[in-house]
Design a protein around this motif. Structure first.
Motif, PDB file in Angstrom:
ATOM      1  N   GLN A 166      64.630  36.937   0.391  1.00  0.00           N
ATOM      2  CA  GLN A 166      63.932  37.941   0.898  1.00  0.00           C
ATOM      3  C   GLN A 166      63.352  37.658   2.143  1.00  0.00           C
ATOM      4  O   GLN A 166      63.373  36.610   2.591  1.00  0.00           O
ATOM      5  CB  GLN A 166      62.964  38.571  -0.149  1.00  0.00           C
ATOM      6  CG  GLN A 166      63.691  39.026  -1.365  1.00  0.00           C
ATOM      7  CD  GLN A 166      62.683  39.834  -2.189  1.00  0.00           C
ATOM      8  OE1 GLN A 166      61.431  40.122  -1.756  1.00  0.00           O
ATOM      9  NE2 GLN A 166      63.002  40.285  -3.192  1.00  0.00           N
ATOM     10  N   ASP A 167      63.140  38.554   3.000  1.00  0.00           N
ATOM     11  CA  ASP A 167      62.205  38.443   4.315  1.00  0.00           C
ATOM     12  C   ASP A 167      61.055  37.329   4.156  1.00  0.00           C
ATOM     13  O   ASP A 167      60.496  37.576   2.991  1.00  0.00           O
ATOM     14  CB  ASP A 167      61.914  39.353   4.973  1.00  0.00           C
ATOM     15  CG  ASP A 167      63.015  40.428   5.433  1.00  0.00           C
ATOM     16  OD1 ASP A 167      64.310  39.704   5.815  1.00  0.00           O
ATOM     17  OD2 ASP A 167      62.985  41.728   5.981  1.00  0.00           O
ATOM     18  N   PRO A 168      60.693  36.693   4.800  1.00  0.00           N
ATOM     19  CA  PRO A 168      59.459  35.943   4.732  1.00  0.00           C
ATOM     20  C   PRO A 168      58.428  36.829   4.617  1.00  0.00           C
ATOM     21  O   PRO A 168      57.963  37.728   5.150  1.00  0.00           O
ATOM     22  CB  PRO A 168      59.399  35.077   6.014  1.00  0.00           C
ATOM     23  CG  PRO A 168      60.698  35.035   6.712  1.00  0.00           C
ATOM     24  CD  PRO A 168      61.446  36.492   6.341  1.00  0.00           C
ATOM     25  N   ALA A 169      57.165  36.255   3.913  1.00  0.00           N
ATOM     26  CA  ALA A 169      55.981  36.734   3.510  1.00  0.00           C
ATOM     27  C   ALA A 169      54.958  36.464   4.923  1.00  0.00           C
ATOM     28  O   ALA A 169      54.923  35.350   4.998  1.00  0.00           O
ATOM     29  CB  ALA A 169      55.354  36.308   2.177  1.00  0.00           C
ATOM     30  N   GLN A 170      54.462  37.380   5.445  1.00  0.00           N
ATOM     31  CA  GLN A 170      53.436  37.108   6.541  1.00  0.00           C
ATOM     32  C   GLN A 170      52.107  37.242   5.982  1.00  0.00           C
ATOM     33  O   GLN A 170      51.742  38.304   5.581  1.00  0.00           O
ATOM     34  CB  GLN A 170      53.832  38.364   7.360  1.00  0.00           C
ATOM     35  CG  GLN A 170      52.882  37.896   8.705  1.00  0.00           C
ATOM     36  CD  GLN A 170      53.464  38.732  10.079  1.00  0.00           C
ATOM     37  OE1 GLN A 170      54.470  38.876  10.245  1.00  0.00           O
ATOM     38  NE2 GLN A 170      52.277  39.398  10.617  1.00  0.00           N
ATOM     39  N   LEU A 171      51.538  36.243   6.125  1.00  0.00           N
ATOM     40  CA  LEU A 171      49.811  35.873   5.741  1.00  0.00           C
ATOM     41  C   LEU A 171      49.123  35.747   7.019  1.00  0.00           C
ATOM     42  O   LEU A 171      49.697  35.033   7.859  1.00  0.00           O
ATOM     43  CB  LEU A 171      50.053  34.744   4.854  1.00  0.00           C
ATOM     44  CG  LEU A 171      51.133  34.731   3.743  1.00  0.00           C
ATOM     45  CD1 LEU A 171      50.776  33.634   2.694  1.00  0.00           C
ATOM     46  CD2 LEU A 171      50.969  35.975   2.933  1.00  0.00           C
ATOM     47  N   SER A 172      48.029  36.465   7.026  1.00  0.00           N
ATOM     48  CA  SER A 172      46.977  36.220   8.002  1.00  0.00           C
ATOM     49  C   SER A 172      45.565  36.075   7.495  1.00  0.00           C
ATOM     50  O   SER A 172      45.257  36.704   6.671  1.00  0.00           O
ATOM     51  CB  SER A 172      47.307  37.345   8.969  1.00  0.00           C
ATOM     52  OG  SER A 172      46.613  37.166  10.157  1.00  0.00           O
ATOM     53  N   THR A 173      44.935  35.168   8.315  1.00  0.00           N
ATOM     54  CA  THR A 173      43.473  35.208   7.874  1.00  0.00           C
ATOM     55  C   THR A 173      42.556  34.648   8.979  1.00  0.00           C
ATOM     56  O   THR A 173      43.051  33.988   9.990  1.00  0.00           O
ATOM     57  CB  THR A 173      43.155  34.184   6.771  1.00  0.00           C
ATOM     58  OG1 THR A 173      41.826  34.371   6.291  1.00  0.00           O
ATOM     59  CG2 THR A 173      43.452  32.719   7.083  1.00  0.00           C
TER      60      THR A 173
END
Length: 454
Positions: free
Chosen positions: A397-404
């Motif tokens: 699946q498409d990459p999971a995008q994480l941000s903090t």
């Protein structure tokens, strides 16, 4: 239970919710500048995946988990009395090597003295001797319909879960307890091959399964066979005849059972493990394959999405040598997850990453990532906990995008490497390593890029 079946989805959704945005503010959001990170194969001893040996210290092959069996009588001394010393010794020995344990309890292991608690035998529990599997009467099969035994199993499972659910020394627990080797069968005494059927009724099996499902919410459980009684539960499966009786269409093969129960996609939430069939562990890596009977290993992995397999031949004696070693090494890498950070975007107050899974299964535990700033001398000068979890990132699946957000205020003016890692909750456990060239496989830190505080 529903909470077990949904926990990977909930963990991933929570992570993605963090990635989706931050509370509105008067300052316009900056467009992140993404930088590609290069791929490199992840280490073969990444945690909670790959080939594993029977418990012990080995130098012949990489591993992160160890397997053992334990007789129930070693820990259960009365209807509600338990002495956990034997289990503690095993878990502590394995943890001291930086590894997690996979194990099961048994009542009946052919060729070994009985695992039935002594107090049940003293109360007159009916048992049956048998000559099969080289047992010759050493072990005995209990009367699983005896209410005293059923109550004992339920009491044990409750106490077991209360004490050990979420214990970081434990990787996975296979249900065990019932049948030969704790594998939930009593073949040939199954009512077909032989007229006697020694297995418990479906009602008793359901009680045992329900008690396990209620007792464990964090530690992952695996049942031997998919069945109508367990298909809706938060329990995975283990194939103990892997690459031997795995592929369809034969009715008793593992994948065909998954198909028949409609659980071919259950691996997305619950783990698949097992054992590479012992007869083929030493011959499957020959070129050409020299086993008399076997199935294609890569196809078996592709159809089961297995994360781990007992394969003691890789560790015993000299283990594998020459090209066989490297074929087996590729095989152990092919199991389970392989997470890679494809891109990162950094500035002095925010870090964002995109994580893809190049493996065959997700990572199943809610381990949290952390970030750090490293100065020019290689010293970690600040750390940040994140809400990120890599649990549930699906392959293909498409990459999971994480941000903090990160707070760099107070750091001296200069440039700092921003690094990320997913520590193992076992204090000296192997950290999860990403499949990237900038991954430090010893410390577990992955270099994402540089930020300036000037």
């Amino acid at each position: 239970m529903i909470r077990r079946a949904l926990r990977l989805s909930i963990a991933l959704l929570a992570t993605l919710a963090v990635a989706a945005g931050t509370p509105a503010s008067a300052t316009p959001a900056r467009t992140p500048q993404w930088t590609q990170l290069d791929y490199a194969p992840a280490p073969a001893d990444n945690p909670l995946k790959g080939f594993l040996p029977y418990a012990g210290s080995y130098q012949t092959f990489p591993y992160s988990m160890e397997w053992f069996y334990l007789p129930l009588r070693d820990v259960m001394t009365g209807p509600r009395q338990f002495r956990w010393d034997a289990l503690e010794r095993q878990l502590n020995d394995i943890a001291a090597r930086g590894h997690q344990a996979v194990f099961r309890f048994y009542l009946d292991y052919p060729g070994k003295p009985t695992g039935i608690p002594q107090y049940l035998l003293d109360q007159g529990l009916v048992t049956r001797p048998y000559p099969d599997f080289g047992n010759n009467g050493v072990s005995v099969s209990p009367d699983y319909s005896d209410p005293r035994l059923v109550a004992a199993l339920e009491n044990f499972i409750t106490a077991f879960g209360r004490r050990y659910d979420g214990d970081p020394r434990i990787g996975f627990v296979t249900l065990g307890l019932i049948g030969f080797w704790g594998e939930w069968h009593t073949w040939p005494y199954d009512g077909w091959t032989q007229p006697e059927n020694w297995m418990p009724s479906n009602e008793i099996l359901t009680r045992v399964l329900s008690r396990y499902d209620a007792a464990f919410d964090e530690t992952r459980l695996l049942a031997r066979y998919p069945s109508p009684e367990n298909k809706e539960l938060g329990i995975g499966y283990h194939d103990d005849s892997f690459a031997f009786e795995t592929l369809p269409p034969t009715s008793w093969h593992f994948v065909q059972r998954l198909i028949d129960q409609g659980v071919t996609e259950k691996w997305r939430q619950e783990p698949i493990g097992g054992e590479l069939r012992p007869e083929i562990q030493s011959c499957l890596w020959d070129e050409p394959v020299s086993c008399g009977q076997y199935e294609d290993f890569a196809e078996s992995v592709a159809q089961t999405h297995a994360s781990w397999l007992i394969n003691h031949a890789a560790f015993a004696g000299a283990g594998y040598t020459g090209d066989n070693y490297f074929r087996a090494l590729a095989a152990t890498r092919s199991l389970g997850y392989e997470l890679t950070v494809t891109e990162a975007a950094l500035d002095r107050d925010r870090v964002s990453v995109r994580i893809a899974n190049r493996g065959v299964a997700p990572f199943y535990y809610d381990w949290r990532a952390e970030l750090a700033a490293v100065d020019g001398q290689g010293r970690v000068v600040r750390r940040w906990r994140t809400p990120w979890t890599v649990a549930g990132i699906q392959p293909g699946q498409d990459p999971a995008q994480l941000s903090t957000r990160i707070d760099t205020h107070g750091l001296r003016a200069g440039s700092y490497d921003i690094v990320m890692r997913v520590p193992n909750p076992l204090p000296n456990g192997i950290p999860l390593r990403f499949a990237n060239t900038s991954q430090d496989n010893h410390s577990g830190w992955l270099r994402l890029g540089t930020v300036s505080t000037r």
